[in-house]
Scaffold this motif. Structure first.
Motif, mmCIF file in Angstrom:
data_model
loop_
_atom_site.group_PDB
_atom_site.id
_atom_site.type_symbol
_atom_site.label_atom_id
_atom_site.label_comp_id
_atom_site.label_asym_id
_atom_site.label_seq_id
_atom_site.Cartn_x
_atom_site.Cartn_y
_atom_site.Cartn_z
ATOM 1 N N ASN A 1 0.813 -1.209 0.000
ATOM 2 C CA ASN A 1 0.000 0.000 0.000
ATOM 3 C C ASN A 1 0.848 1.262 0.000
ATOM 4 O OD1 ASN A 1 -2.402 -1.393 -0.084
ATOM 5 N ND2 ASN A 1 -2.609 -1.493 2.136
ATOM 6 N N ASN A 2 2.067 1.194 0.489
ATOM 7 C CA ASN A 2 2.940 2.358 0.464
ATOM 8 C C ASN A 2 3.654 2.490 -0.871
ATOM 9 O OD1 ASN A 2 2.308 3.099 3.044
ATOM 10 N ND2 ASN A 2 3.964 1.950 3.968
ATOM 11 N N GLY A 3 3.553 1.515 -1.750
ATOM 12 C CA GLY A 3 4.262 1.527 -3.016
ATOM 13 C C GLY A 3 3.376 1.962 -4.159
ATOM 14 N N ILE A 4 3.534 1.306 -5.274
ATOM 15 C CA ILE A 4 2.853 1.653 -6.510
ATOM 16 C C ILE A 4 1.610 0.781 -6.673
ATOM 17 C CG2 ILE A 4 3.105 1.630 -9.025
ATOM 18 C CD1 ILE A 4 4.779 3.782 -7.812
ATOM 19 N N ASP A 5 0.457 1.416 -6.859
ATOM 20 C CA ASP A 5 -0.747 0.642 -7.150
ATOM 21 C C ASP A 5 -0.848 0.438 -8.665
ATOM 22 O OD1 ASP A 5 -1.636 3.077 -8.157
ATOM 23 O OD2 ASP A 5 -3.227 3.326 -6.684
ATOM 24 N N ALA A 6 -1.842 -0.309 -9.088
ATOM 25 C CA ALA A 6 -1.969 -0.646 -10.514
ATOM 26 C C ALA A 6 -2.151 0.603 -11.379
ATOM 27 C CB ALA A 6 -3.137 -1.616 -10.719
ATOM 28 N N GLU A 7 -2.918 1.563 -10.902
ATOM 29 C CA GLU A 7 -3.148 2.793 -11.659
ATOM 30 C C GLU A 7 -1.839 3.568 -11.848
ATOM 31 O OE1 GLU A 7 -5.137 6.384 -9.826
ATOM 32 O OE2 GLU A 7 -6.688 5.807 -11.289
ATOM 33 N N ALA A 8 -1.065 3.686 -10.778
ATOM 34 C CA ALA A 8 0.211 4.405 -10.854
ATOM 35 C C ALA A 8 1.203 3.654 -11.739
ATOM 36 C CB ALA A 8 0.786 4.621 -9.457
ATOM 37 N N GLN A 9 1.232 2.326 -11.642
ATOM 38 C CA GLN A 9 2.126 1.531 -12.493
ATOM 39 C C GLN A 9 1.754 1.699 -13.960
ATOM 40 O OE1 GLN A 9 5.080 -0.549 -11.836
ATOM 41 N NE2 GLN A 9 5.054 -0.023 -13.999
ATOM 42 N N ASN A 10 0.462 1.683 -14.261
ATOM 43 C CA ASN A 10 -0.002 1.875 -15.636
ATOM 44 C C ASN A 10 0.414 3.259 -16.142
ATOM 45 O OD1 ASN A 10 -1.596 1.056 -17.992
ATOM 46 N ND2 ASN A 10 -3.019 2.632 -17.325
ATOM 47 N N PHE A 11 0.267 4.253 -15.294
ATOM 48 C CA PHE A 11 0.687 5.615 -15.644
ATOM 49 C C PHE A 11 2.181 5.660 -15.945
ATOM 50 C CE2 PHE A 11 2.795 9.421 -13.973
ATOM 51 C CZ PHE A 11 2.307 10.376 -14.848
ATOM 52 N N ILE A 12 2.979 5.058 -15.082
ATOM 53 C CA ILE A 12 4.438 5.056 -15.266
ATOM 54 C C ILE A 12 4.797 4.365 -16.578
ATOM 55 C CG2 ILE A 12 6.589 4.035 -14.393
ATOM 56 C CD1 ILE A 12 5.466 4.648 -11.542
ATOM 57 N N THR A 13 4.219 3.200 -16.809
ATOM 58 C CA THR A 13 4.523 2.435 -18.025
ATOM 59 C C THR A 13 4.166 3.228 -19.279
ATOM 60 O OG1 THR A 13 4.205 0.347 -16.866
ATOM 61 C CG2 THR A 13 4.052 0.291 -19.278
ATOM 62 N N LYS A 14 2.938 3.713 -19.344
ATOM 63 C CA LYS A 14 2.488 4.430 -20.549
ATOM 64 C C LYS A 14 3.238 5.748 -20.736
ATOM 65 C CE LYS A 14 -2.038 2.379 -21.114
ATOM 66 N NZ LYS A 14 -3.476 2.604 -21.230
ATOM 67 N N SER A 15 3.517 6.432 -19.644
ATOM 68 C CA SER A 15 4.214 7.715 -19.750
ATOM 69 C C SER A 15 5.648 7.543 -20.233
ATOM 70 C CB SER A 15 4.208 8.430 -18.402
ATOM 71 O OG SER A 15 2.891 8.719 -18.017
ATOM 72 N N ILE A 16 6.332 6.556 -19.682
ATOM 73 C CA ILE A 16 7.718 6.328 -20.104
ATOM 74 C C ILE A 16 7.767 5.831 -21.545
ATOM 75 C CG2 ILE A 16 9.775 4.892 -19.720
ATOM 76 C CD1 ILE A 16 9.214 5.209 -16.684
ATOM 77 N N GLU A 17 6.867 4.913 -21.907
ATOM 78 C CA GLU A 17 6.826 4.427 -23.303
ATOM 79 C C GLU A 17 6.551 5.577 -24.261
ATOM 80 O OE1 GLU A 17 3.805 1.397 -23.086
ATOM 81 O OE2 GLU A 17 5.265 -0.173 -22.621
ATOM 82 N N GLY A 18 5.560 6.408 -23.932
ATOM 83 C CA GLY A 18 5.219 7.543 -24.795
ATOM 84 C C GLY A 18 6.358 8.539 -24.901
ATOM 85 N N GLY A 19 6.981 8.846 -23.787
ATOM 86 C CA GLY A 19 8.112 9.769 -23.796
ATOM 87 C C GLY A 19 9.281 9.243 -24.599
ATOM 88 N N ASN A 20 9.575 7.952 -24.439
ATOM 89 C CA ASN A 20 10.662 7.337 -25.221
ATOM 90 C C ASN A 20 10.365 7.420 -26.711
ATOM 91 O OD1 ASN A 20 12.049 6.655 -22.893
ATOM 92 N ND2 ASN A 20 11.398 4.522 -22.891
ATOM 93 N N ALA A 21 9.114 7.171 -27.072
ATOM 94 C CA ALA A 21 8.736 7.227 -28.489
ATOM 95 C C ALA A 21 8.882 8.646 -29.031
ATOM 96 C CB ALA A 21 7.305 6.727 -28.664
ATOM 97 N N GLU A 22 8.443 9.628 -28.265
ATOM 98 C CA GLU A 22 8.549 11.010 -28.730
ATOM 99 C C GLU A 22 10.009 11.433 -28.894
ATOM 100 O OE1 GLU A 22 6.015 13.487 -26.304
ATOM 101 O OE2 GLU A 22 4.283 12.221 -26.763
ATOM 102 N N VAL A 23 10.880 10.962 -28.028
ATOM 103 C CA VAL A 23 12.306 11.266 -28.157
ATOM 104 C C VAL A 23 12.862 10.608 -29.415
ATOM 105 C CG1 VAL A 23 14.593 10.860 -27.128
ATOM 106 C CG2 VAL A 23 12.712 11.702 -25.705
ATOM 107 N N LYS A 24 12.551 9.332 -29.626
ATOM 108 C CA LYS A 24 13.084 8.623 -30.802
ATOM 109 C C LYS A 24 12.538 9.216 -32.106
ATOM 110 C CE LYS A 24 14.587 4.357 -28.801
ATOM 111 N NZ LYS A 24 15.988 4.705 -28.682
#
Length: 175
Positions: free
Chosen positions: A30-53
């Motif tokens: 409960n003090n860590g990452i929940d599913a919503e936050a993990q999904n946000f992290i995954t999609k945000s990093i993937e999207g950011g990486n794509a925009e950089v490339k």
């Protein structure tokens, strides 16, 4: 009879200790990452990486100063934001993707075959679509109990909206 009482006592102690360990694991989760936050992290990093490339490709393929300037901004700002989000993810033991999605890979392959105005229009259109999707993802963590993720999203969202506006302005000028 004493033997039966001893076995029962040991069983009770075992279940009590086991239960305490399970509660400790639950508190840590409960003090860590929940599913919503993990999904946000995954999609945000993937999207950011794509925009950089995609923007790195724009530096090679485009001849437009406006598009090149936009691409440089994307590389700098999305690299910085991505590094910050990756640090938050690692600090909280969240998984961090390091590959592009299939859709982004296909976009890269398609854009790599284009040059000039055709490249510029498709690159900027990809930036518009990607930023619209990214903004929607950022809005999903509003009110998430993970304060570090929420703070990052709240701080970064205005910049993403600015990127989208610039991409839309460039897109209209290229038509």
């Amino acid at each position: 009879m004493k033997q039966l009482a001893s076995i029962a006592f040991i069983a009770i102690v075992f279940f009590f200790v086991h239960g305490c360990n399970e509660n400790r694991k639950a508190r840590n989760f409960n003090n860590g990452i929940d599913a919503e936050a993990q999904n946000f992290i995954t999609k945000s990093i993937e999207g950011g990486n794509a925009e950089v490339k995609l923007s790195q490709l724009a530096l090679k393929q485009s001849k437009s100063e406006v598009v090149i300037s936009y691409a440089k901004m994307m590389i700098t700002e999305h690299t910085d934001a991505g590094d910050e989000l990756k640090k938050i993810a690692v600090d909280q033991s969240a998984s961090v993707p390091d590959t592009l999605t299939k859709a982004h890979t296909l976009a890269m392959e398609s854009l790599a075959k284009k040059t000039g105005e055709a490249f510029d229009k498709d690159y900027i259109q990809a930036m518009v679509e990607d930023h619209e999707q990214t903004i929607a993802v950022f809005k999903t963590v509003t009110g998430n109990p993970n304060k570090k993720v929420t703070a990052f999203a709240d701080k970064t969202l205005p910049k993403l909206k600015e990127h989208l506006k610039k991409a839309n302005d460039i897109c209209m000028a290229l038509k």
